[in-house]
Scaffold this motif. Structure first.
Motif, mmCIF file in Angstrom:
data_model
loop_
_atom_site.group_PDB
_atom_site.id
_atom_site.type_symbol
_atom_site.label_atom_id
_atom_site.label_comp_id
_atom_site.label_asym_id
_atom_site.label_seq_id
_atom_site.Cartn_x
_atom_site.Cartn_y
_atom_site.Cartn_z
ATOM 1 N N GLU A 58 0.832 -1.205 0.000
ATOM 2 C CA GLU A 58 0.000 0.000 0.000
ATOM 3 C C GLU A 58 0.865 1.253 0.000
ATOM 4 N N ASP A 59 1.965 1.211 0.749
ATOM 5 C CA ASP A 59 2.879 2.349 0.777
ATOM 6 C C ASP A 59 3.537 2.546 -0.583
ATOM 7 N N LEU A 60 3.944 1.455 -1.248
ATOM 8 C CA LEU A 60 4.528 1.568 -2.579
ATOM 9 C C LEU A 60 3.540 2.195 -3.555
ATOM 10 N N VAL A 61 2.296 1.723 -3.518
ATOM 11 C CA VAL A 61 1.267 2.270 -4.397
ATOM 12 C C VAL A 61 1.097 3.764 -4.148
ATOM 13 N N ALA A 62 1.040 4.170 -2.889
ATOM 14 C CA ALA A 62 0.853 5.581 -2.560
ATOM 15 C C ALA A 62 2.026 6.429 -3.052
ATOM 16 N N ARG A 63 3.233 5.879 -2.993
ATOM 17 C CA ARG A 63 4.412 6.616 -3.452
ATOM 18 C C ARG A 63 4.441 6.747 -4.970
ATOM 19 N N VAL A 64 3.912 5.735 -5.657
ATOM 20 C CA VAL A 64 3.921 5.752 -7.123
ATOM 21 C C VAL A 64 2.777 6.606 -7.666
ATOM 22 N N ALA A 65 1.613 6.541 -7.022
ATOM 23 C CA ALA A 65 0.412 7.244 -7.506
ATOM 24 C C ALA A 65 0.450 8.710 -7.107
ATOM 25 N N ARG A 66 1.468 9.388 -7.589
ATOM 26 C CA ARG A 66 1.661 10.799 -7.257
ATOM 27 C C ARG A 66 1.240 11.672 -8.439
ATOM 28 N N PRO A 67 1.035 12.961 -8.212
ATOM 29 C CA PRO A 67 0.674 13.851 -9.326
ATOM 30 C C PRO A 67 1.707 13.787 -10.446
ATOM 31 N N PRO A 101 12.277 9.769 -19.252
ATOM 32 C CA PRO A 101 13.188 10.466 -18.341
ATOM 33 C C PRO A 101 12.416 11.119 -17.197
ATOM 34 N N GLY A 102 12.878 10.928 -15.989
ATOM 35 C CA GLY A 102 12.184 11.419 -14.810
ATOM 36 C C GLY A 102 11.154 10.460 -14.266
ATOM 37 N N GLY A 103 10.908 9.359 -15.000
ATOM 38 C CA GLY A 103 9.932 8.365 -14.568
ATOM 39 C C GLY A 103 10.526 7.365 -13.582
ATOM 40 N N SER A 104 9.702 6.412 -13.176
ATOM 41 C CA SER A 104 10.081 5.491 -12.110
ATOM 42 C C SER A 104 10.021 4.038 -12.547
ATOM 43 N N LEU A 105 10.890 3.244 -11.942
ATOM 44 C CA LEU A 105 10.877 1.790 -12.072
ATOM 45 C C LEU A 105 10.651 1.221 -10.679
ATOM 46 N N ILE A 106 9.582 0.453 -10.525
ATOM 47 C CA ILE A 106 9.302 -0.194 -9.246
ATOM 48 C C ILE A 106 9.655 -1.664 -9.421
ATOM 49 N N VAL A 107 10.708 -2.087 -8.764
ATOM 50 C CA VAL A 107 11.227 -3.434 -8.966
ATOM 51 C C VAL A 107 11.277 -4.179 -7.640
ATOM 52 N N GLY A 108 10.699 -5.370 -7.618
ATOM 53 C CA GLY A 108 10.773 -6.255 -6.459
ATOM 54 C C GLY A 108 11.458 -7.542 -6.879
ATOM 55 N N GLU A 109 12.535 -7.906 -6.189
ATOM 56 C CA GLU A 109 13.320 -9.072 -6.581
ATOM 57 C C GLU A 109 13.966 -9.729 -5.369
ATOM 58 N N LEU A 110 14.294 -10.996 -5.543
ATOM 59 C CA LEU A 110 15.142 -11.663 -4.573
ATOM 60 C C LEU A 110 16.557 -11.111 -4.690
#
Length: 254
Positions: A31-40, A137-146
């Protein structure tokens, strides 16, 4: 023509069907990750390996974002479509069956969400390299990995059939991201108890699938049960040698 679903795809969908999210992070961390990504300013997000759609739908619920969920597994796409029916969303979600070639004509996204699905790019480091073409450029990559915890034991690598270079280590963060042109904005690591709960949920799903197909596909069911036993033993011996971590990485603006 519809592509036939494989035994492995059916097993993967069944193994994760009882889980809200198909990764070891607890709900509050996601939920915290979603909130950080779903920004203006974030209008378009690509979810690679979207599974049954939980993260894509959470993003579209949180903000007026257009999310494209991509997965190779027809069972996952079917689950995602069923889950999204009638769900109130601020944004919109579309589902697409296929690999990365299915989004080759899409312009770069504001964010790329890839949680435990770096195999779509070829592996974790391939994801760090390949995601530049998918993120503006300026965008985000949300990566979850071992990732390795310290130096992986030789016996662990041998049992897994991996080399130490196949995953980064916790000690290499954030240098490995910097080397591949990403700046780390956020990091969260799944606890040992969260990892254990996730493993237990996947194991239960795999065994339930084996029970369902034991009469129609006895050899497949036996293979699944043997794999469950082998993985349980492997994790008992070496499970502390790795952990699951999620990161929000930023592509520097041009």
């Amino acid at each position: 023509m519809n592509t036939p679903i494989t035994f492995a795809q059916r097993l993967s969908a069944a193994a994760h069907q009882g889980l809200k999210h198909a990764n070891p992070l607890p709900a509050e961390a996601l939920e915290d990750l979603v909130a950080r990504v779903a920004r203006p300013g974030v209008q378009r997000v690509l979810d690679v390996g979207c599974g049954a759609g939980a993260s894509a739908l959470a993003l579209a619920q949180a903000a007026p974002i257009a999310v494209l969920g991509l997965d190779l597994n027809p069972d996952f796409i079917a689950q995602a479509r069923a889950r999204s029916k009638g769900l109130p969303l601020q944004g919109a979600v579309a589902w697409r069956l296929g690999d990365l070639t299915a989004v080759a004509d899409e312009p770069p996204f504001d964010a790329l969400w890839c949680m435990g699905s770096s195999q779509a790019f070829g592996g974790p480091l391939d994801l760090l390299r390949g995601a530049h073409a998918r993120v503006r450029p300026g965008g985000s990559l949300i990566v979850g990995e071992l990732e390795w915890v310290g130096e992986p034991a030789a016996a662990f690598l041998s049992d897994l059939g991996l080399s130490a270079a196949d995953l980064w280590s916790d000690a290499a963060v954030p240098d490995v991201f910097d080397q591949h042109g990403w700046q780390m904005d956020h990091r969260v690591v799944a606890s040992a108890s969260a990892m254990a709960a996730y493993e237990a949920g996947v194991e239960a799903g795999r065994l339930a699938f084996a029970d369902r197909v034991s009469e129609s596909e006895p050899e497949g069911a036996a293979r699944v049960r043997a794999q469950v036993d082998g993985w349980r033993e492997l994790m008992a011996r070496h499970g502390s040698g790795w952990q699951f971590a999620a990161h929000i990485l930023r592509r520097p603006a041009a």
